[in-house]
Design an enzyme around this catalytic site. Sequence first.
Site, PDB file in Angstrom:
ATOM      1  N   HIS A   1      16.738 -44.738 -50.998  1.00  0.00           N
ATOM      2  CA  HIS A   1      15.828 -45.897 -51.027  1.00  0.00           C
ATOM      3  C   HIS A   1      14.464 -45.388 -50.614  1.00  0.00           C
ATOM      4  CE1 HIS A   1      15.954 -45.567 -46.725  1.00  0.00           C
ATOM      5  NE2 HIS A   1      17.279 -45.575 -46.781  1.00  0.00           N
TER       6      HIS A   1
ATOM      7  N   SER B   1      20.756 -46.979 -45.354  1.00  0.00           N
ATOM      8  CA  SER B   1      21.233 -45.693 -45.873  1.00  0.00           C
ATOM      9  C   SER B   1      22.749 -45.647 -45.995  1.00  0.00           C
ATOM     10  CB  SER B   1      20.763 -44.552 -44.969  1.00  0.00           C
ATOM     11  OG  SER B   1      19.365 -44.449 -45.025  1.00  0.00           O
TER      12      SER B   1
HETATM   13 ZN    ZN Z   1      15.901 -45.533 -42.727  1.00  0.00          ZN
HETATM   14 MG    MG Z   2      20.148 -40.276 -44.147  1.00  0.00          MG
END
Ligand code: ZN
Ligand code: MG
Length: 386
Positions: free
Chosen positions: A320, A97
């Site tokens: 993602h 992230s």
């Molecule tokens: Zn994650």
């Molecule tokens: Mg996050």
Amino acid sequence: MSIRNYTLSLISFYLLCTGCNTTKTVEAPSLPAENIHAIAEKINSTPKNIILLIGDGMGMGQISAGTYANGNTSNLERFPIVGIQKPHSGAELITDSAASATAIACGVKTYNRAIGVGLDSLPVRSILEEAEMKGAATGLVATSTIVHATPASFIAHNKNRKKYEDIAEDFLNTEIDFFAGGGKKYFDRREKDDRDLLQELRAKGYTVSDYLTEFSELHMSLESADKFAYLTADDDPLPAYQGRDYLEPVSMAAVNFLSAKNKEAGFFLMIESSQIDWGGHANNSDYIISEFKEFNRVIGKVLDWAESDGETLVIVTADHETGGYTIQHGSTMDELITTFTSTHHTGDFVPLFAFGPGSKAFSGLYENTDIYHKMRKAFGWSELKK
Ligand code: ZN
Ligand code: MG
């Protein structure tokens, strides 16, 4: 064609059409041409404000399951523009992230764990920082700690996403107008030093509050505040299914707060539904769906506001996918059978939804870094020098 034949064909055309109309059952009313032109003009025009909503770990599986579990409907269906983006990071195929948020916030592919720095570990300016420089109002709202990778990448610069106390210090290096999320302990009960960053924020002109005060009781202090910080938990906020319910009221308070600043340069706000990702890591379908349902409500409220405002570009995307989450054969709308292929992130492309002025540029398939460039362009900012 003789006049008679022409008349006959007109009559038969008329009858045909009348026939169509009487046998027609339910069909969505088509928009008048002038409305279509208005929408086409709008999606091409320049927004004053941008609200970016990120569902961490929200791939197509999460969206599909969340939508089915929500009576086969979601506010994502209200977006006229849909795109697909490629989330891989600069050093790894499977992003984290930090790298994906840095790509979206700063326009560079970097290595996993990097917060607002490039592959060379040097700081790169985020869209939020640039918005501030240009005189816009800015804000961040998250259901993780506010120093967690996604929000952090919009405001901090660090080689390592785990340096939460260092990342908290970066909130003092900016003029961000509104932020809300967990992680209070990284501000006021620090291990590395005795600083109380919440006191330092107050000295800088912030109205600071925390979870000990119900958010609904803060309206007065919000109205009089110049800048506002709300710490929603000492550490990670609870999941929605355990009673966390602030994302909707706090997000809308942020929208109204930033909008009331009435800056000529508009505002930039990032809202993160942080824990869809945590449901994916835990391979917990109910966790994912409850987080999605809350996020869906926030998206609906933001869209309602943007519709009446008319000058705001709203973007919803993910950083993602997490869990390789899919809906299996044998599922029904009421009873989903889901499986996971992973407890980590996957390399799947993820969708992006755009609404409002400037949204047209977001259709297509592109790198996650392009989101940053498209947002800058939408704001009407000049091209970056290479
Ligand atoms: Zn994650
Ligand atoms: Mg996050």
